[in-house]
Design an enzyme around this catalytic site. Structure first.
Site, PDB file in Angstrom:
ATOM      1  N   GLY A 170       0.751  -1.229   0.192  1.00 42.86           N
ATOM      2  CA  GLY A 170       0.004   0.110   0.119  1.00 42.86           C
ATOM      3  C   GLY A 170       0.729   1.407   0.093  1.00 42.86           C
ATOM      4  O   GLY A 170       0.223   2.244   0.272  1.00 42.86           O
ATOM      5  N   SER A 191       1.811   8.558   1.610  1.00 42.60           N
ATOM      6  CA  SER A 191       1.256   7.160   1.911  1.00 42.60           C
ATOM      7  C   SER A 191       1.496   6.975   3.510  1.00 42.60           C
ATOM      8  O   SER A 191       2.700   7.306   3.965  1.00 42.60           O
ATOM      9  CB  SER A 191       1.551   6.041   1.381  1.00 42.60           C
ATOM     10  OG  SER A 191       1.247   6.246  -0.052  1.00 42.60           O
ATOM     11  N   ALA A 207     -12.399   2.247  -2.971  1.00 40.89           N
ATOM     12  CA  ALA A 207     -13.597   2.116  -3.189  1.00 40.89           C
ATOM     13  C   ALA A 207     -14.064   3.118  -4.354  1.00 40.89           C
ATOM     14  O   ALA A 207     -13.115   4.080  -4.702  1.00 40.89           O
ATOM     15  CB  ALA A 207     -14.596   2.434  -2.037  1.00 40.89           C
ATOM     16  N   TYR A 216     -18.011   8.668   4.280  1.00 42.20           N
ATOM     17  CA  TYR A 216     -17.183   7.696   4.232  1.00 42.20           C
ATOM     18  C   TYR A 216     -18.048   6.309   3.745  1.00 42.20           C
ATOM     19  O   TYR A 216     -17.183   5.300   3.186  1.00 42.20           O
ATOM     20  CB  TYR A 216     -16.644   7.370   5.647  1.00 42.20           C
ATOM     21  CG  TYR A 216     -15.387   6.678   5.819  1.00 42.20           C
ATOM     22  CD1 TYR A 216     -14.230   7.183   5.020  1.00 42.20           C
ATOM     23  CD2 TYR A 216     -15.215   5.434   6.144  1.00 42.20           C
ATOM     24  CE1 TYR A 216     -12.933   6.426   5.157  1.00 42.20           C
ATOM     25  CE2 TYR A 216     -14.056   4.713   6.684  1.00 42.20           C
ATOM     26  CZ  TYR A 216     -13.205   5.122   5.794  1.00 42.20           C
ATOM     27  OH  TYR A 216     -11.909   4.267   6.008  1.00 42.20           O
ATOM     28  N   LYS A 218     -14.376  -1.151   6.156  1.00 39.08           N
ATOM     29  CA  LYS A 218     -13.456  -1.201   7.409  1.00 39.08           C
ATOM     30  C   LYS A 218     -14.015  -2.141   8.728  1.00 39.08           C
ATOM     31  O   LYS A 218     -13.272  -2.448   9.417  1.00 39.08           O
ATOM     32  CB  LYS A 218     -13.069   0.335   7.783  1.00 39.08           C
ATOM     33  CG  LYS A 218     -12.341   1.148   6.948  1.00 39.08           C
ATOM     34  CD  LYS A 218     -11.086   0.637   6.638  1.00 39.08           C
ATOM     35  CE  LYS A 218     -10.058   1.363   5.970  1.00 39.08           C
ATOM     36  NZ  LYS A 218      -8.876   0.834   5.184  1.00 39.08           N
ATOM     37  N   ILE A 244      -5.733  11.585   7.552  1.00 40.05           N
ATOM     38  CA  ILE A 244      -4.232  12.213   6.842  1.00 40.05           C
ATOM     39  C   ILE A 244      -4.633  12.305   5.297  1.00 40.05           C
ATOM     40  O   ILE A 244      -4.938  11.727   4.946  1.00 40.05           O
ATOM     41  CB  ILE A 244      -3.099  11.063   7.083  1.00 40.05           C
ATOM     42  CG1 ILE A 244      -2.959  10.946   8.635  1.00 40.05           C
ATOM     43  CG2 ILE A 244      -1.742  11.661   6.368  1.00 40.05           C
ATOM     44  CD1 ILE A 244      -1.933   9.802   8.789  1.00 40.05           C
ATOM     45  N   LYS A 245      -3.905  13.682   4.954  1.00 40.44           N
ATOM     46  CA  LYS A 245      -4.402  13.845   3.636  1.00 40.44           C
ATOM     47  C   LYS A 245      -3.356  13.059   2.595  1.00 40.44           C
ATOM     48  O   LYS A 245      -2.227  13.359   2.376  1.00 40.44           O
ATOM     49  CB  LYS A 245      -4.130  15.441   3.273  1.00 40.44           C
ATOM     50  CG  LYS A 245      -4.717  16.074   2.098  1.00 40.44           C
ATOM     51  CD  LYS A 245      -4.693  17.584   2.110  1.00 40.44           C
ATOM     52  CE  LYS A 245      -5.313  18.292   0.921  1.00 40.44           C
ATOM     53  NZ  LYS A 245      -4.606  18.248  -0.146  1.00 40.44           N
ATOM     54  N   LEU A 266      -3.480  10.325  -0.999  1.00 42.25           N
ATOM     55  CA  LEU A 266      -4.312  10.184  -2.474  1.00 42.25           C
ATOM     56  C   LEU A 266      -5.565   9.390  -2.238  1.00 42.25           C
ATOM     57  O   LEU A 266      -6.352   9.727  -2.561  1.00 42.25           O
ATOM     58  CB  LEU A 266      -3.124   9.021  -3.331  1.00 42.25           C
ATOM     59  CG  LEU A 266      -3.354   9.224  -4.741  1.00 42.25           C
ATOM     60  CD1 LEU A 266      -3.195  10.548  -5.104  1.00 42.25           C
ATOM     61  CD2 LEU A 266      -2.306   8.223  -5.268  1.00 42.25           C
ATOM     62  N   ALA A 267      -5.490   8.607  -1.124  1.00 43.11           N
ATOM     63  CA  ALA A 267      -6.962   7.556  -0.929  1.00 43.11           C
ATOM     64  C   ALA A 267      -7.873   8.465  -0.433  1.00 43.11           C
ATOM     65  O   ALA A 267      -9.100   8.514  -0.831  1.00 43.11           O
ATOM     66  CB  ALA A 267      -6.546   6.523  -0.026  1.00 43.11           C
TER      67      ALA A 267
HETATM   68  O1  0WD Z   1      -7.084   9.465   6.230  1.00 40.58           O
HETATM   69  C1  0WD Z   1      -6.267   8.676   5.538  1.00 40.58           C
HETATM   70  N1  0WD Z   1      -5.543   8.708   5.127  1.00 40.58           N
HETATM   71  C2  0WD Z   1      -6.789   7.498   6.529  1.00 40.58           C
HETATM   72  C3  0WD Z   1      -6.243   6.282   5.718  1.00 40.58           C
HETATM   73  C4  0WD Z   1      -7.149   6.994   7.822  1.00 40.58           C
HETATM   74  C5  0WD Z   1      -7.329   5.700   8.530  1.00 40.58           C
HETATM   75  C6  0WD Z   1      -7.069   4.810   7.566  1.00 40.58           C
HETATM   76  N2  0WD Z   1      -6.444   4.906   6.463  1.00 40.58           N
HETATM   77  C7  0WD Z   1      -6.130   3.692   5.612  1.00 40.58           C
HETATM   78  C8  0WD Z   1      -6.829   3.546   4.303  1.00 40.58           C
HETATM   79  O2  0WD Z   1      -8.038   3.197   4.173  1.00 40.58           O
HETATM   80  C9  0WD Z   1      -5.784   2.474   3.740  1.00 40.58           C
HETATM   81  O3  0WD Z   1      -6.480   1.077   4.411  1.00 40.58           O
HETATM   82  O4  0WD Z   1      -4.644   3.336   5.662  1.00 40.58           O
HETATM   83  C10 0WD Z   1      -4.490   2.562   4.456  1.00 40.58           C
HETATM   84  C11 0WD Z   1      -3.447   3.544   3.513  1.00 40.58           C
HETATM   85  O5  0WD Z   1      -4.134   4.565   2.799  1.00 40.58           O
HETATM   86  P1  0WD Z   1      -3.460   5.874   2.608  1.00 40.58           P
HETATM   87  O6  0WD Z   1      -2.150   5.991   2.855  1.00 40.58           O
HETATM   88  O7  0WD Z   1      -4.275   6.903   2.947  1.00 40.58           O
HETATM   89  O8  0WD Z   1      -3.637   6.007   1.098  1.00 40.58           O
HETATM   90  P2  0WD Z   1      -2.803   5.807  -0.494  1.00 40.58           P
HETATM   91  O9  0WD Z   1      -1.506   6.540  -0.062  1.00 40.58           O
HETATM   92  O10 0WD Z   1      -3.421   6.226  -1.557  1.00 40.58           O
HETATM   93  O11 0WD Z   1      -2.312   4.365  -0.509  1.00 40.58           O
HETATM   94  C12 0WD Z   1      -3.299   3.293  -0.579  1.00 40.58           C
HETATM   95  C13 0WD Z   1      -2.970   2.557  -1.771  1.00 40.58           C
HETATM   96  C14 0WD Z   1      -3.493   2.673  -3.064  1.00 40.58           C
HETATM   97  O12 0WD Z   1      -3.092   3.881  -3.705  1.00 40.58           O
HETATM   98  P3  0WD Z   1      -4.210   4.698  -4.750  1.00 40.58           P
HETATM   99  O13 0WD Z   1      -4.240   5.859  -4.064  1.00 40.58           O
HETATM  100  O14 0WD Z   1      -3.401   4.246  -5.974  1.00 40.58           O
HETATM  101  O15 0WD Z   1      -5.438   3.829  -4.659  1.00 40.58           O
HETATM  102  O16 0WD Z   1      -3.744   1.165  -1.627  1.00 40.58           O
HETATM  103  C15 0WD Z   1      -3.059   0.405  -2.811  1.00 40.58           C
HETATM  104  C16 0WD Z   1      -2.740   1.823  -3.874  1.00 40.58           C
HETATM  105  O17 0WD Z   1      -1.188   1.446  -3.812  1.00 40.58           O
HETATM  106  N3  0WD Z   1      -4.146  -0.290  -3.655  1.00 40.58           N
HETATM  107  C17 0WD Z   1      -4.150  -1.580  -3.912  1.00 40.58           C
HETATM  108  N4  0WD Z   1      -3.202  -2.286  -3.643  1.00 40.58           N
HETATM  109  C18 0WD Z   1      -3.128  -3.598  -4.151  1.00 40.58           C
HETATM  110  N5  0WD Z   1      -4.221  -4.191  -4.740  1.00 40.58           N
HETATM  111  C19 0WD Z   1      -5.012  -1.859  -4.462  1.00 40.58           C
HETATM  112  C20 0WD Z   1      -5.201  -3.122  -5.084  1.00 40.58           C
HETATM  113  N6  0WD Z   1      -6.045  -3.732  -5.681  1.00 40.58           N
HETATM  114  N7  0WD Z   1      -6.034  -0.913  -4.761  1.00 40.58           N
HETATM  115  C21 0WD Z   1      -5.391   0.158  -4.019  1.00 40.58           C
END
Ligand code: 0WD
Length: 255
Positions: free
Chosen positions: A13, A19, A95, A155, A162, A191-192, A194-195
């Protein structure tokens, strides 16, 4: 003090330097762990390679959790690179953007299935194919958010995913406990990343933390990295099946 000396950590991830997985990777590296990383597609691979070099990762490999063959390929990669390993970090979710705004009642069957498959089932699938490769005192951890327990505007389906992730974590903790593998979740504040940019009204959620959380500040990926290091290390021996909140305390506040 190096808490993870001699440990090998597989981290899923990591998409870019914002991230949560990057905060975890850097903390693990600082504490002496060897690192393996995965990317979902070529676009992410390009951004991942320089980060992998920065921490001297042992390998980077493709892993799309929607593809059955990728689970097997990941297993084979871990065997060929490491044989056994110690720490598995699940830091991914997805999602449809359409489902992260408006009313939850409008969630489509496809959107529901996809969010739960990518964001929750993947923890089960990964644990299944990798469990026998994990050393005793192994640690699995997943990232979650409080929208699983309480309603957070926009959300929506991700809150349901979740909730499934958190329940899966508990069942896995029971299954893998006899193998001395601990399974936990970190519930991070917003946290800001991409997701997060896919969640409608995210700025307002960040503002709420600054105004109402006991610590009156948003958390950082370094904060999550610290808790992840604790969960990965023997300092958290005896801790399994738990959700640890890294949210400046917001979740304790009532009306
Ligand atoms: O506020 C937040 N950012 C929070 C995030 C608050 C609390 C929890 N989280 C969680 C997220 O739900 C996630 O489970 O933390 C985890 C990491 O999220 P992140 O660091 O906020 O997000 P990001 O940097 O976008 O990394 C998530 C990555 C994807 O990135 P993108 O943005 O391209 O969707 O998850 C990966 C991908 O690299 N991902 C996958 N990996 C494998 N197979 C897939 C997949 N099909 N789809 C997405």
């Amino acid at each position: 003090m190096q808490l993870l000396e001699g440990k090998k950590a597989l981290i899923l991830g990591l998409a870019n330097e914002r991230s949560i997985a990057w905060g975890i990777t850097q903390a693990f590296k600082k504490h002496g762990a060897a690192i393996g990383l995965t990317y979902v597609n070529e676009a992410i691979e390009k951004r991942l390679v320089p980060l992998a070099q920065e921490v001297g990762a042992d390998f980077v490999t493709r892993m799309d959790v929607t593809k059955d063959e990728d689970y097997q390929n990941l297993r084979e990669k871990v065997i060929s690179e490491w044989g056994k390993f110690d720490i598995l970090v699940h830091s991914l979710a997805f999602a449809d953007k359409e489902d992260l705004k408006g009313r939850f009642v409008d969630t489509s069957r496809e959107g529901f299935k996809m969010a739960c498959d990518i964001s929750a089932f993947s923890l089960v699938g990964l644990s299944r194919v990798l469990q026998d490769l994990m050393n005793p005192d192994g640690s699995i951890m997943a990232m979650t958010y409080h929208g699983s327990q309480k309603v957070v505007g926009s959300y929506n389906v991700m809150g349901v995913a979740k909730a499934a992730l958190e329940a899966s974590m508990r069942y896995l903790a029971e299954d893998l406990g006899p193998q001395k593998i601990r399974v936990n979740a970190i519930s991070a504040g917003p946290i800001k990343t991409l997701a997060a940019s896919g969640v409608s009204g995210f700025r307002g959620i960040l503002q709420t933390v600054e105004e109402r959380a006991p610590l009156r500040a948003n958390i950082s990926i370094e904060d999550v990295g610290g808790t992840a290091t604790y969960l990965a290390s023997s300092l958290s021996g005896g801790v399994t099946g738990q959700i640890l909140y890294v949210d400046s305390g917001l979740s304790i506040i009532g009306v």
